[in-house]
Design a protein around this motif. Structure first.
Motif, mmCIF file in Angstrom:
data_model
loop_
_atom_site.group_PDB
_atom_site.id
_atom_site.type_symbol
_atom_site.label_atom_id
_atom_site.label_comp_id
_atom_site.label_asym_id
_atom_site.label_seq_id
_atom_site.Cartn_x
_atom_site.Cartn_y
_atom_site.Cartn_z
ATOM 1 N N SER A 62 0.829 -1.205 0.000
ATOM 2 C CA SER A 62 0.000 0.000 0.000
ATOM 3 C C SER A 62 0.863 1.254 0.000
ATOM 4 C CB SER A 62 -0.931 -0.008 1.214
ATOM 5 O OG SER A 62 -1.766 1.125 1.217
ATOM 6 N N VAL A 63 1.904 1.276 0.841
ATOM 7 C CA VAL A 63 2.804 2.427 0.894
ATOM 8 C C VAL A 63 3.544 2.590 -0.433
ATOM 9 C CG1 VAL A 63 4.801 3.429 2.065
ATOM 10 C CG2 VAL A 63 3.067 2.242 3.398
ATOM 11 N N ALA A 64 3.839 1.457 -1.093
ATOM 12 C CA ALA A 64 4.555 1.492 -2.365
ATOM 13 C C ALA A 64 3.659 1.917 -3.526
ATOM 14 C CB ALA A 64 5.166 0.128 -2.652
ATOM 15 N N GLY A 65 2.358 2.045 -3.270
ATOM 16 C CA GLY A 65 1.437 2.446 -4.325
ATOM 17 C C GLY A 65 0.856 1.292 -5.110
ATOM 18 N N ASP A 66 1.098 0.061 -4.646
ATOM 19 C CA ASP A 66 0.564 -1.124 -5.314
ATOM 20 C C ASP A 66 -0.746 -1.520 -4.638
ATOM 21 O OD1 ASP A 66 0.053 -3.495 -6.609
ATOM 22 O OD2 ASP A 66 1.771 -4.578 -5.772
ATOM 23 N N ALA A 67 -1.819 -0.787 -4.957
ATOM 24 C CA ALA A 67 -3.107 -1.035 -4.295
ATOM 25 C C ALA A 67 -3.635 -2.423 -4.612
ATOM 26 C CB ALA A 67 -4.117 0.031 -4.713
ATOM 27 N N ALA A 68 -3.485 -2.881 -5.855
ATOM 28 C CA ALA A 68 -3.984 -4.204 -6.225
ATOM 29 C C ALA A 68 -3.248 -5.301 -5.449
ATOM 30 C CB ALA A 68 -3.819 -4.417 -7.724
ATOM 31 N N GLY A 69 -1.922 -5.168 -5.315
ATOM 32 C CA GLY A 69 -1.165 -6.139 -4.530
ATOM 33 C C GLY A 69 -1.579 -6.133 -3.078
ATOM 34 N N ALA A 70 -1.800 -4.927 -2.516
ATOM 35 C CA ALA A 70 -2.240 -4.820 -1.121
ATOM 36 C C ALA A 70 -3.579 -5.505 -0.925
ATOM 37 C CB ALA A 70 -2.320 -3.350 -0.716
ATOM 38 N N VAL A 71 -4.496 -5.316 -1.862
ATOM 39 C CA VAL A 71 -5.814 -5.952 -1.758
ATOM 40 C C VAL A 71 -5.671 -7.470 -1.748
ATOM 41 C CG1 VAL A 71 -7.974 -6.382 -3.004
ATOM 42 C CG2 VAL A 71 -7.145 -4.047 -2.714
ATOM 43 N N ALA A 72 -4.836 -8.012 -2.640
ATOM 44 C CA ALA A 72 -4.655 -9.465 -2.706
ATOM 45 C C ALA A 72 -4.082 -10.015 -1.400
ATOM 46 C CB ALA A 72 -3.746 -9.819 -3.879
#
Length: 677
Positions: A442-452
């Motif tokens: 999430s901090v890195a800006g990878d919202a899709a990865g954070a959701v998974a």
């Protein structure tokens, strides 16, 4: 030692007089040799003989006060190894009376004695107890093994009893391989149930988090325990840990811990009772069970056991977890600081690893990101040096790096922690590691990865029976990431479900995090004024609770939604708060957002216009398309809707497909055609 070097050392030693060589042998046998020690050991001409050795380059020539120091440790080792056994024993005999420290005297007495000797064994056992009290469990373990070697087979205590005590000291010192080897050796000949159960406990403790590796042990140890309540209490305590780590069943773990406490009380084993109550309390805390505060009070009642009181799984640690989850940060910090000081004094390495991590987590919650990062890195270093708690320390170090260090490093550490938990079959820490990974993403800006990652955490914790959202604190991150990927409905459902447990348990910081996420849901749905009002309230609540980093995150969310006004930019407050926290990754985000802010005054968009051409689109798609029609760039859309640029691009792709067009230019043409009509 390499042959050439050994030959060189021995040739120089051959140049010494016999008396000088004996003096150096005494020095090599001593732990901290001095001229005074050599005199006390009967070496009357120590000054002249050490001067001769220094002239040959065997001893250091620079001034060292009264100390006698070899020019290289290999010289001392070669001298000792080449000496006849009888001369070595004579040197140790002299030092057994000359040394000032009782532990050192006992060690020399053991090394000067051959065969069994009950008096020597007793002195070594006393020295081991003294080392234990001094906070040197590794020394205690080595002295205990020496005591066992000199204990007659028909003596009391028996040799294996002293070996098991040494194994327990080795566990405390973090020397788990040594402890396991001692216990396994004892089990090859032990027949008494108490001795066998004690040895099995060492084997299980030595497994650490990898309890699945010793699954076959439990039936054997249950059989050895028979119907003895004291022995059964120890077994059921370990079964409670197995329920947590291997089975991932908190209800089963709580039941086993409560049963262990009852058995220990019946057998008047206060130490085992306290450990079982502490585990029961910790399990209840994580489950959100209403009995947790009552069980903690029971675990803290007198009489207390000094060892258990400062153990990382003891009542003090259970109380710390409850304080931290209850938002009592100041008291949690003072509690864990006192525990950390005590375990360092006692040399309890495993507890030190865990407590240093706990203190880092407390500082992180308080917004002291720089301090948290230093503590987390030291905890990870200590964990890797000792081989203890590496996954848990990597998990916390990931959180600290994401907040105060390097996001790339945070991602690496979170994946390492998750891999270790998967390898160990540790369901409990797997969910924590994945929560750290989701936060870093999430901090890195990878919202899709954070959701998974965080959706998997949600599934894991539901299966574990964890109902207290303060345990992992991932719910707000998941809800915010869902908003960024265009799933505000799922985000709102998560907020509503989590709020019920947070309200029931009085988790104020969790409620504030949920309100922050809900404000972003409102903003995504077009109610930006309502979102701003709620975010401002959330920022104040985090400030009162002492959650500095969360306060700064709320200020950042306000800045991204607020219209630009004359004077200082809207990001100044967020930057100030992140700078105060030393939250460097977040500060970089603020600087990037401020640099991307349009030069003219930003206008808070009204809900998307109800053009006929957009009626078939979802709410998020309509808003993005409407802003494209206004001429906004993807970055501007992302900033105004509080989503990522990648989410804007993915949403536009869906819009193109549904409208049967190929580019944003076609959207503008559709709008122009609508107005022409």
């Amino acid at each position: 030692m390499p042959t050439s070097l050994r030959a060189l050392v021995l040739s120089r030693l051959d140049m010494l007089s016999d008396e000088a060589r004996r003096t150096l042998l005494v020095a090599s046998a001593g732990a901290r040799p001095t001229l005074a020690l050599l005199h006390a050991a009967g070496r009357e001409n120590a000054e002249a003989e050490t001067a001769q050795a220094a002239a040959l380059g065997l001893l250091a020539t620079e001034p060292e006060g009264p100390a006698v120091r070899f020019a290289h440790p290999l010289i001392s080792a070669a001298l000792y190894a080449e000496a006849p056994a009888q001369e070595r024993r004579a040197a140790h005999t002299a030092l057994s009376t000359a040394a000032s420290d009782p532990i050192e005297r006992a060690r020399h007495l053991a090394l000067s004695t051959t065969g069994t000797d009950p008096e020597v064994a007793a002195r070594l056992s006393e020295a081991a107890a003294l080392a234990r009290d001094r906070g040197a469990p590794s020394v205690a373990a080595s002295l205990g093994l020496l005591a066992a070697r000199h204990t007659p087979a028909d003596g009391g205590p028996a040799p294996d009893e002293r070996r098991l005590e040494a194994a327990e000291d080795a566990i405390i010192a973090g020397e788990v391989d040594l402890a396991r080897d001692i216990a396994r050796e004892v089990l090859t000949r032990a027949t008494a149930p108490a001795e066998r159960v004690r040895a099995w406990m060492v084997v299980i403790e030595a497994a650490g988090q990898a309890l699945g590796d010793v699954d076959a042990v439990y039936p054997q140890v249950l059989a050895d325990a028979g119907d003895d309540p004291v022995l059964l209490a120890q077994v059921h305590y370990q079964l409670a840990w197995r329920g947590l780590v291997v089975q991932g069943d908190f209800a089963e773990a709580r039941e086993q811990a409560a049963h262990a406490a009852e058995l220990a009380a019946r057998g008047a084993d206060r130490r085992s009772e306290l450990m079982a109550l502490a585990l029961q309390a910790s399990t209840e805390t994580l489950m959100g069970h209403p009995d947790a505060p009552v069980t903690i009070k029971r675990a803290l009642k007198e009489p207390q056991d000094p060892y258990v009181a400062c153990h990382h799984n003891g009542p003090g640690a259970a109380r710390f977890r409850w304080l931290l989850m209850s938002d009592q940060l100041s008291e949690a910090r003072s509690t864990i600081t006192a525990l950390l000081r005590e375990v360092r004094r006692r040399g309890m390495v495993e507890s030190e690893v865990h407590f240093q991590r706990f203190l880092a987590e407390t500082e992180l919650r308080s917004g002291h990101c720089g301090r948290a990062l230093d503590l987390a890195r030291e905890s990870l270093r200590l964990a890797r040096d000792s081989g203890i708690g590496m996954g848990a320390s990597a998990m916390l170090a990931s959180l600290a790096e994401a907040s105060g260090g390097e996001v790339g490093r945070a991602l690496e550490l979170a994946r390492e922690a998750a891999d270790r938990a998967e390898e160990d079959g540790d369901q409990m820490y797997l969910s924590r590691a994945l929560a750290a990974l989701g936060h870093a993403q999430s901090v890195a800006g990878d919202a899709a990865g954070a959701v998974a990652s965080l959706r998997r955490v949600r599934e894991l914790e539901a299966g574990l029976g964890i109902n207290d959202p303060a345990r992992g604190r991932w719910q707000g991150d998941l809800a915010e990431a869902l908003v960024r990927v265009g799933e505000p409905g799922e985000a709102q459902e998560l907020v509503d479900a989590t709020r019920e447990d947070a309200l029931r348990l009085g988790r104020e910081s969790i409620l504030a995090a949920l309100d922050r996420a809900e404000a972003l849901v409102r903003a995504a749905q077009g109610d930006r004024e309502g979102a701003l009002a709620r975010l401002t309230s959330v920022q104040d609540r985090f400030a009162k609770l002492g959650y500095g980093l969360e306060e700064a995150r709320a200020a950042f969310a306000v800045a991204r939604l607020r219209t630009r006004r004359p004077g200082p930019t809207s990001y100044d407050e967020a930057a100030r708060l992140f700078r105060r926290c030393r939250a460097l990754p977040w500060l970089r985000q603020v600087e990037a957002a401020a640099a991307e802010e349009p030069a003219g005054p930003a206008v808070v968009p009204a809900p998307a216009p109800a053009f006929d051409v957009l009626e078939g689109l979802a709410a998020m798609e309509r808003q993005v398309a409407a802003l494209v029609m206004e001429g906004a760039t993807n970055r501007e859309i992302a900033a105004r809707l509080f989503i990522s640029v990648k989410t804007v691009e993915a949403t536009l792709t869906r819009v193109y497909r549904k409208l049967g067009i190929r580019s944003r230019v076609d959207i503008v043409r559709l709008a122009a055609g609508h107005h022409a009509k």
